[in-house]
Design a protein around this motif. Structure first.
Motif, PDB file in Angstrom:
ATOM      1  N   ALA A 215       0.752  -1.721  -0.514  1.00  0.00           N
ATOM      2  CA  ALA A 215       0.127  -0.153   0.285  1.00  0.00           C
ATOM      3  C   ALA A 215       0.949   1.388   0.077  1.00  0.00           C
ATOM      4  CB  ALA A 215      -1.035   0.077   1.328  1.00  0.00           C
ATOM      5  N   SER A 216       2.455   1.468   0.240  1.00  0.00           N
ATOM      6  CA  SER A 216       2.947   2.478   0.279  1.00  0.00           C
ATOM      7  C   SER A 216       3.851   2.358  -0.958  1.00  0.00           C
ATOM      8  CB  SER A 216       3.704   2.328   1.781  1.00  0.00           C
ATOM      9  OG  SER A 216       4.980   1.553   0.975  1.00  0.00           O
ATOM     10  N   LEU A 217       3.584   2.087  -1.679  1.00  0.00           N
ATOM     11  CA  LEU A 217       4.320   2.383  -2.898  1.00  0.00           C
ATOM     12  C   LEU A 217       3.969   3.065  -3.769  1.00  0.00           C
ATOM     13  CD1 LEU A 217       5.758  -2.032  -3.870  1.00  0.00           C
ATOM     14  CD2 LEU A 217       7.115   0.325  -2.571  1.00  0.00           C
ATOM     15  N   PRO A 218       2.984   3.135  -3.952  1.00  0.00           N
ATOM     16  CA  PRO A 218       1.988   4.177  -4.780  1.00  0.00           C
ATOM     17  C   PRO A 218       2.575   5.389  -4.406  1.00  0.00           C
ATOM     18  CG  PRO A 218       0.854   2.023  -4.754  1.00  0.00           C
ATOM     19  CD  PRO A 218       1.498   2.370  -3.731  1.00  0.00           C
ATOM     20  N   HIS A 219       2.444   5.295  -2.797  1.00  0.00           N
ATOM     21  CA  HIS A 219       2.943   7.352  -2.412  1.00  0.00           C
ATOM     22  C   HIS A 219       5.147   7.246  -1.884  1.00  0.00           C
ATOM     23  CE1 HIS A 219      -1.232   7.204  -0.546  1.00  0.00           C
ATOM     24  NE2 HIS A 219      -0.680   5.851   0.238  1.00  0.00           N
ATOM     25  N   GLN A 220       5.229   6.513  -2.188  1.00  0.00           N
ATOM     26  CA  GLN A 220       6.662   6.425  -2.461  1.00  0.00           C
ATOM     27  C   GLN A 220       7.019   6.427  -4.197  1.00  0.00           C
ATOM     28  OE1 GLN A 220       8.793   3.860  -0.447  1.00  0.00           O
ATOM     29  NE2 GLN A 220       7.366   2.673   0.088  1.00  0.00           N
ATOM     30  N   LEU A 221       7.121   5.728  -5.642  1.00  0.00           N
ATOM     31  CA  LEU A 221       7.366   5.323  -6.424  1.00  0.00           C
ATOM     32  C   LEU A 221       6.043   6.374  -7.695  1.00  0.00           C
ATOM     33  CD1 LEU A 221       8.380   2.167  -6.650  1.00  0.00           C
ATOM     34  CD2 LEU A 221       9.410   3.617  -5.894  1.00  0.00           C
ATOM     35  N   PRO A 222       6.194   6.896  -8.312  1.00  0.00           N
ATOM     36  CA  PRO A 222       5.685   7.598  -9.402  1.00  0.00           C
ATOM     37  C   PRO A 222       4.281   6.714 -10.182  1.00  0.00           C
ATOM     38  CG  PRO A 222       7.724   8.058 -10.349  1.00  0.00           C
ATOM     39  CD  PRO A 222       7.448   7.847  -9.111  1.00  0.00           C
ATOM     40  N   ASN A 223       4.922   5.899 -10.627  1.00  0.00           N
ATOM     41  CA  ASN A 223       4.208   5.172 -12.034  1.00  0.00           C
ATOM     42  C   ASN A 223       4.228   3.728 -10.840  1.00  0.00           C
ATOM     43  OD1 ASN A 223       2.927   4.679 -14.338  1.00  0.00           O
ATOM     44  ND2 ASN A 223       4.498   4.270 -15.002  1.00  0.00           N
ATOM     45  N   ALA A 224       3.074   3.583  -9.521  1.00  0.00           N
ATOM     46  CA  ALA A 224       2.921   2.611  -8.868  1.00  0.00           C
ATOM     47  C   ALA A 224       1.493   2.381  -8.458  1.00  0.00           C
ATOM     48  CB  ALA A 224       3.856   2.230  -7.522  1.00  0.00           C
ATOM     49  N   ARG A 225       1.136   1.336  -8.473  1.00  0.00           N
ATOM     50  CA  ARG A 225      -0.557   1.148  -8.252  1.00  0.00           C
ATOM     51  C   ARG A 225      -0.274  -0.311  -7.397  1.00  0.00           C
ATOM     52  NH1 ARG A 225      -3.562  -2.100 -11.767  1.00  0.00           N
ATOM     53  NH2 ARG A 225      -1.772  -2.698 -13.614  1.00  0.00           N
ATOM     54  N   HIS A 226      -1.129   0.222  -6.238  1.00  0.00           N
ATOM     55  CA  HIS A 226      -1.877  -1.001  -5.376  1.00  0.00           C
ATOM     56  C   HIS A 226      -3.074  -2.042  -5.769  1.00  0.00           C
ATOM     57  CE1 HIS A 226      -2.869  -1.799  -1.619  1.00  0.00           C
ATOM     58  NE2 HIS A 226      -2.643  -3.324  -1.046  1.00  0.00           N
ATOM     59  N   LEU A 227      -3.197  -2.904  -5.508  1.00  0.00           N
ATOM     60  CA  LEU A 227      -4.394  -3.996  -5.878  1.00  0.00           C
ATOM     61  C   LEU A 227      -4.283  -4.816  -3.995  1.00  0.00           C
ATOM     62  CD1 LEU A 227      -6.635  -5.149  -7.454  1.00  0.00           C
ATOM     63  CD2 LEU A 227      -5.131  -6.297  -8.453  1.00  0.00           C
ATOM     64  N   GLU A 228      -5.577  -5.184  -4.086  1.00  0.00           N
ATOM     65  CA  GLU A 228      -4.992  -5.868  -2.847  1.00  0.00           C
ATOM     66  C   GLU A 228      -6.730  -6.917  -3.165  1.00  0.00           C
ATOM     67  OE1 GLU A 228      -4.317  -5.927   1.270  1.00  0.00           O
ATOM     68  OE2 GLU A 228      -6.454  -5.968   1.666  1.00  0.00           O
ATOM     69  N   LEU A 229      -5.701  -8.147  -2.897  1.00  0.00           N
ATOM     70  CA  LEU A 229      -6.804  -9.536  -3.007  1.00  0.00           C
ATOM     71  C   LEU A 229      -7.879 -10.105  -1.961  1.00  0.00           C
ATOM     72  CD1 LEU A 229      -4.332 -11.209  -6.210  1.00  0.00           C
ATOM     73  CD2 LEU A 229      -6.265 -10.175  -6.654  1.00  0.00           C
ATOM     74  N   PRO A 230      -9.018  -9.853  -1.861  1.00  0.00           N
ATOM     75  CA  PRO A 230      -9.548  -9.573  -0.949  1.00  0.00           C
ATOM     76  C   PRO A 230      -9.423 -11.408  -0.387  1.00  0.00           C
ATOM     77  CG  PRO A 230     -10.871  -9.414  -2.477  1.00  0.00           C
ATOM     78  CD  PRO A 230      -9.577  -9.496  -3.146  1.00  0.00           C
ATOM     79  N   TRP A 231      -9.035 -12.950  -1.307  1.00  0.00           N
ATOM     80  CA  TRP A 231      -8.963 -13.596  -1.228  1.00  0.00           C
ATOM     81  C   TRP A 231      -8.210 -14.701  -1.067  1.00  0.00           C
ATOM     82  CZ3 TRP A 231      -5.440 -15.803  -4.593  1.00  0.00           C
ATOM     83  CH2 TRP A 231      -5.474 -14.857  -5.662  1.00  0.00           C
ATOM     84  N   ALA A 232      -6.915 -13.369  -1.054  1.00  0.00           N
ATOM     85  CA  ALA A 232      -5.689 -14.043  -0.900  1.00  0.00           C
ATOM     86  C   ALA A 232      -4.683 -14.205   0.684  1.00  0.00           C
ATOM     87  CB  ALA A 232      -5.056 -13.394  -1.589  1.00  0.00           C
ATOM     88  N   GLY A 233      -3.756 -15.073   0.837  1.00  0.00           N
ATOM     89  CA  GLY A 233      -2.354 -14.499   2.046  1.00  0.00           C
ATOM     90  C   GLY A 233      -1.582 -14.290   1.134  1.00  0.00           C
ATOM     91  N   HIS A 234      -0.806 -14.817   1.365  1.00  0.00           N
ATOM     92  CA  HIS A 234       0.618 -14.510   1.450  1.00  0.00           C
ATOM     93  C   HIS A 234       1.211 -14.986   0.078  1.00  0.00           C
ATOM     94  CE1 HIS A 234       4.252 -12.369   2.055  1.00  0.00           C
ATOM     95  NE2 HIS A 234       5.011 -14.150   1.688  1.00  0.00           N
ATOM     96  N   LEU A 235       0.534 -16.020  -0.713  1.00  0.00           N
ATOM     97  CA  LEU A 235       1.049 -16.864  -1.679  1.00  0.00           C
ATOM     98  C   LEU A 235       0.638 -16.817  -3.204  1.00  0.00           C
ATOM     99  CD1 LEU A 235       4.145 -19.118  -0.207  1.00  0.00           C
ATOM    100  CD2 LEU A 235       4.446 -17.321  -1.189  1.00  0.00           C
ATOM    101  N   PRO A 236      -0.245 -15.723  -3.242  1.00  0.00           N
ATOM    102  CA  PRO A 236      -1.709 -15.771  -4.050  1.00  0.00           C
ATOM    103  C   PRO A 236      -1.359 -16.177  -5.788  1.00  0.00           C
ATOM    104  CG  PRO A 236      -0.263 -14.273  -4.341  1.00  0.00           C
ATOM    105  CD  PRO A 236       0.172 -14.226  -3.063  1.00  0.00           C
TER     106      PRO A 236
END
Length: 256
Positions: A215-236
């Protein structure tokens, strides 16, 4: 194929894609996406980091990012898209920060980050794993990893696959006289990563550490986007292989 340190596979024709595995796994974790990505028109490169799969444990301090650079040099690959899972995502971030001219895009699946300080819950997992290994309960340490890192959608075959890969990593590392973990890597410098397109994926069932990193990467990098997968653990990529394969193909074809 041969390399001084990293066993690896290369297959397919087209733009190069480097697949970097989780430290719980080895390069076999990409088996579910392998044929899909080749058929989509990519040239795939997947190494085993040292101490995993078919790569021997290191004899001393080393850098996985430098190993990856050396492998790409040997293969005469100047520029790649990088897909990294967990620890492989941390290596991908370091690689992109140090050699941004060699990275066309970054897909990070529940990635770690260089310099990240673990939360109490993640530190507690590390302590429990260390205790089991010190007690010579390697099977227990394997099961701890399987139960911790896979989300609720992982089926029995997937759990067996992770169990096999994690056991292999423990066997390779414990057989070495001294398995020297990575020295603290150079933190990523967002200004150097620049405008590289970045897809930062997190899983809702994962540790807060990895969700916050993504979630923090879009705030640090100008061409980053964040996607959270509601079903996923650590190894989607192992939990819902086809869905993640489609996600990766879409991003690799059109990362902007």
């Amino acid at each position: 194929m041969s390399h001084p340190y990293l066993s690896h596979d290369v297959a397919g024709e087209g733009p190069a894609v480097l697949l970097l595995h989780s430290s719980v796994c080895d390069r076999r974790m990409w088996d579910p996406q392998w044929r899909v990505l080749i058929d989509a028109g990519f040239r795939l490169i997947r190494p085993d980091f040292r101490g995993h799969g078919d790569s021997a444990a290191p004899l001393g301090p080393h850098s996985d990012a430098e190993d990856v650079r050396d492998l790409l040099d040997e293969l005469t690959v100047d520029r790649v898209a990088v897909v990294g899972s967990s620890f492989g995502g941390r290596v991908a971030l370091e690689f992109a920060a140090r050699w941004p001219e060699r990275v066309g895009s970054l897909a990070l699946l529940c990635a770690g980050a260089p310099g990240h300080r673990p939360s109490p819950s993640l530190a507690a997992f590390d302590d429990k794993e260390d205790q089991l290994i010190e007690a010579d309960d390697i099977a227990g340490a394997v099961e701890l990893n399987v139960s911790t890192w896979l989300g609720p959608d992982a089926d029995g075959n997937t759990r067996a696959m992770v169990r096999l890969m994690q056991r292999r990593a423990f066997d390779v590392q414990l057989a070495a006289e001294e398995f020297d973990a990575l020295p603290p890597p150079e933190p990523p410098r967002p200004a150097r990563i620049g405008a590289i397109p970045v897809l930062a994926v997190s899983g809702a069932h994962d540790f807060a550490d990895f969700r916050e990193i993504a979630a923090s990467l879009p705030h640090q990098l100008p061409n980053a986007r964040h996607l959270e997968l509601p079903w996923a653990g650590h190894l989607p990529s192992l939990e819902r292989p086809a869905e993640v394969a489609d996600l990766l193909v879409g991003f690799l074809r059109n990362p902007v």
